[in-house]
Design a protein around this motif. Sequence first.
Motif: not given
Length: 425
Positions: A140, A144, A193, A196-204
């Motif tokens: 994360h 980030t 982008e 940001q997608n990698k961060l969202a995928a990691n957090d999800s």
Amino acid sequence: MKRLKTNHAYFKRLASLHTIAILTVVVALVTGCSAQDPNAVQTDLKVRAVETEAVTKKNIGSPVEQVAEVTAVSVIDVVPKVSGQVVEVIRKKGDYVEKGDILFRIDSKDAESNRQKNELALKSTRDSYQKAKEDQTNNHKDLTASVEKAKIELTNAQNDYNKLRNSFDSGLATEHDITLSRQKVDTAQMNLESAQNKLAANDSQNLLATYDNQDKTAALALEDSIRMLDHYNVKAPAGGILTDFELAVGQSVSTTKVAGQVQQIDPIKITTELSENNYQLVKAKSELVYYNPDTPDKKITVKISYMAPIMSSQTKNYTLELGVPNADHAIKPGSRVLVQLTTESEQSVIAIPALSAIREGSDTYVFVQQADQYQKRKVKLGRINGQYQEVLLGLNEGELLVVTGQNRLKDGQMQNQELNGAEKK
């Protein structure tokens, strides 16, 4: 033939002698009677006068008692929850045990090994969980940072593009330069982008939930193995006396065989079977007295814990149970006591001379003097003690009962009629 005639003559003479002897006795009796005083004979034939006495209570006998058995309130089997070989016997037959006391131990090497394996499995799962948690936190942070870096690169690319446009307007830059700068802006936008997608995928991603489930499964397996290991310490299922317990080290036990029994003796139970008559004596009572025949002076009153409302179809009796506190364990199962179905006071009852009663068929009557009149009254009689018999119904204490001459009285006859009749005779 001659011998038969001789025997016949002999028996004929013998019968004649027997007849003469009987006649001689009769003559002697008649002569003796005629020699007696005539007044004496008349005295025997004289009608006795009517006599009365007050109806009172009398002791009809000792309390009604019955033998009863002392038994445990309940008997609980000792059955191992695991099979195996006995390695230690801690208690012995006849011991008093409390619930949870260890009675014997079964070889638990395999169960101990299984517990250790489950401990290692749980530790491994928790280590993996911790590492996954740290990895997720680090990812994360890295993603980030990538997002922030991409934002900066996009901002720089946009600034360079704007400057180049101004230079192009002033004739200091070519159209090719503008195209290249625009491509850099688009590339920076795509990089942002992507970050940001990698961060969202990691957090999800809920990787920790998987490790958490594995941790719970391993923890339950360890608890099961610990609980199973405790089964190798066979414990008393209840407090009481340990009976039918014959175990030795090296002996095999199984989950299908009873290893012993625990008899609960506090409270303890006193049980007996009542006949119909004895049931009637106690059916309305809530407590009874019992005592040990060896100590008859020590009588104890206890509550009736159970009394069968109907007769057993097999024994034709009524079951009676007394619950007795037994904190000191002084009363042992298998002994016998005496239960008093009646008390001393219940033995003091209205009783009359048995000969004063008149029996007519299945009914019984007495005569009672009411003022100057004799009343015939139906009564119900009970127990007998010597010359007296208990009166269950029909008489009250203090009434005047006719005890002599009742057989020549009539219901409602006046007292003066009885006296005149006696004088005439």
